[in-house]
Design an enzyme around this catalytic site. Structure first.
Site, PDB file in Angstrom:
ATOM      1  N   LYS A 187       0.847  -1.196   0.000  1.00 44.29           N
ATOM      2  CA  LYS A 187       0.000   0.000   0.000  1.00 44.29           C
ATOM      3  C   LYS A 187       0.884   1.247   0.000  1.00 44.29           C
ATOM      4  O   LYS A 187       0.664   2.181  -0.764  1.00 44.29           O
ATOM      5  CB  LYS A 187      -0.920   0.001   1.236  1.00 44.29           C
ATOM      6  CG  LYS A 187      -2.044  -1.012   1.147  1.00 44.29           C
ATOM      7  CD  LYS A 187      -2.779  -1.228   2.465  1.00 44.29           C
ATOM      8  CE  LYS A 187      -3.807  -2.358   2.309  1.00 44.29           C
ATOM      9  NZ  LYS A 187      -4.509  -2.707   3.552  1.00 44.29           N
ATOM     10  N   GLN A 243      -4.228  -1.464   9.850  1.00 46.23           N
ATOM     11  CA  GLN A 243      -4.288  -2.794   9.234  1.00 46.23           C
ATOM     12  C   GLN A 243      -4.897  -3.807  10.205  1.00 46.23           C
ATOM     13  O   GLN A 243      -4.493  -3.890  11.370  1.00 46.23           O
ATOM     14  CB  GLN A 243      -2.868  -3.230   8.797  1.00 46.23           C
ATOM     15  CG  GLN A 243      -2.811  -4.522   8.005  1.00 46.23           C
ATOM     16  CD  GLN A 243      -3.506  -4.429   6.645  1.00 46.23           C
ATOM     17  OE1 GLN A 243      -3.561  -3.361   6.025  1.00 46.23           O
ATOM     18  NE2 GLN A 243      -4.029  -5.542   6.167  1.00 46.23           N
ATOM     19  N   ASP A 276     -10.789   3.300   4.697  1.00 51.40           N
ATOM     20  CA  ASP A 276     -11.220   1.898   4.623  1.00 51.40           C
ATOM     21  C   ASP A 276     -12.743   1.793   4.558  1.00 51.40           C
ATOM     22  O   ASP A 276     -13.277   0.742   4.196  1.00 51.40           O
ATOM     23  CB  ASP A 276     -10.784   1.157   5.900  1.00 51.40           C
ATOM     24  CG  ASP A 276      -9.546   0.304   5.709  1.00 51.40           C
ATOM     25  OD1 ASP A 276      -9.375  -0.239   4.604  1.00 51.40           O
ATOM     26  OD2 ASP A 276      -8.780   0.177   6.676  1.00 51.40           O
TER      27      ASP A 276
HETATM   28  N1  GUN Z   1      -7.090  -6.599   6.490  1.00 52.31           N
HETATM   29  C1  GUN Z   1      -7.512  -7.303   5.412  1.00 52.31           C
HETATM   30  N2  GUN Z   1      -8.113  -6.483   4.521  1.00 52.31           N
HETATM   31  C2  GUN Z   1      -8.059  -5.239   5.050  1.00 52.31           C
HETATM   32  C3  GUN Z   1      -8.505  -3.969   4.581  1.00 52.31           C
HETATM   33  O1  GUN Z   1      -9.101  -3.808   3.507  1.00 52.31           O
HETATM   34  N3  GUN Z   1      -8.243  -2.917   5.405  1.00 52.31           N
HETATM   35  C4  GUN Z   1      -7.616  -3.063   6.604  1.00 52.31           C
HETATM   36  N4  GUN Z   1      -7.430  -1.982   7.352  1.00 52.31           N
HETATM   37  N5  GUN Z   1      -7.190  -4.234   7.071  1.00 52.31           N
HETATM   38  C5  GUN Z   1      -7.416  -5.307   6.283  1.00 52.31           C
END
Ligand code: GUN
Length: 295
Positions: A53, A97, A120
């Site tokens: 990311k 995350q 998110d």
């Molecule tokens: N863990 C797995 N997918 C995601 C996501 O789309 N966002 C976040 N913050 N954590 C994740």
């Protein structure tokens, strides 16, 4: 044979579109969008996601920071870190995350993020807006799925979409998004899950099947009908001694058998996965624009 929905290429196109927009901001001497990703602990998969990311942010000229915190961090300390970024105008998006270590209340953490920076789309305020059809940040994976359907001109209106999986990150939001009376949605939606006695009864009637189960090769050709559109959200690590990493990633769909009867199919890797990051960048850019315009 199904047409391959190339998420890698589509994500690249979206990133190029954003890169151009950021270049013109820089030319005009304006600040650039910024994203902070918060990683608690050393889960290798989470570290790899967060690194990708951040790398993508940098590629398109966004400001990016990874805030790495120890797995032993207390909940209060984590909430304080988030509080600091809520007030930091250099960062327009905040991503924590998931999953978080067991001693931290995930919901409390999500609710501590300023909804305006919740790229998110997990904050209950934003979830509520999504369900009621108001403008908000769409969770990145579902947003990526809708974007793929749109860019491949796959009709959704009046189509029966069957979502297998009811997670807060994928199943529930994608179902709600496709349900909305909007362009690129307006579908008839069924959500099914592990309690279904006969899953095939549902999956067989899908015009579009979204597989978000978390089990490798779970969906086989006998479970779907000819001409179905397959969106495979699965990211399953399976051991593979021939790979330098010692594993490879496969989807929730048995690609080899299903591609023979589907009309469109997303591969794994290279389908939905790269789109998740592209849409995160898009949401961060949106958060920046909202901030600049005082919304
Ligand atoms: N863990 C797995 N997918 C995601 C996501 O789309 N966002 C976040 N913050 N954590 C994740």
């Amino acid at each position: 044979m199904a047409i391959l929905i190339d998420g890698k290429k589509t994500a690249q196109v979206i990133k190029e579109e954003l890169k151009e927009k950021i270049s013109s901001l820089i030319k005009d001497g304006k600040p650039v969008p910024g994203l902070v990703t918060i990683l608690v602990g050393e889960n290798p998969a989470s570290l790899s996601y967060v690194t990708s990311k951040s790398r993508s942010c940098v590629e398109i000229g966004m400001l990016s920071k990874i805030e790495k915190l120890s797995s032993g961090i207390g909940e209060k300390e984590l909430l304080d870190v988030i509080g600091k970024y809520n007030l930091d105008s250099n960062y327009h998006g905040i991503l924590v995350q998931l999953p978080l270590p067991g001693h931290i209340n995930e919901q409390k953490v999500i609710e501590s993020i300023d909804p305006q920076k919740d790229v998110d789309g997990f904050h209950p305020v934003n979830v509520g807006k999504l369900v009621t059809g108001h403008s908000t940040f769409y969770p990145c994976t579902p947003y990526g799925i809708l974007e793929l359907l749109k860019r491949y001109q796959i009709p959704t209106s009046g189509k029966h979409v069957v979502v297998v999986g009811r997670s807060n990150i994928v199943g529930k939001p994608v179902a709600n998004m496709l349900l909305q009376k909007k362009e690129g949605a307006n579908s008839i939606v069924t959500i099914c899950h592990s309690a279904a006695k006969d899953l095939t009864q549902f999956t067989k009637s899908a015009d579009i099947l979204i597989a978000a189960i978390g089990k490798a090769k779970f969906v086989t050709s006998s479970m779907v009908r000819e001409g179905v559109v397959i969106i495979d959200v699965g990211i399953n690590r399976v051991e593979d001694s021939s790979s330098s990493k010692g594993y490879r990633i496969i989807g929730d769909v048995d690609f080899e058998s299903v591609e023979k009867i589907a009309s469109y199919i997303t591969p794994v890797p290279g389908g939905v996965g790269p789109m998740t990051i592209a849409m995160l960048l898009k949401n961060t850019f949106q958060a920046y624009q909202n901030f600049q315009s005082g919304n």
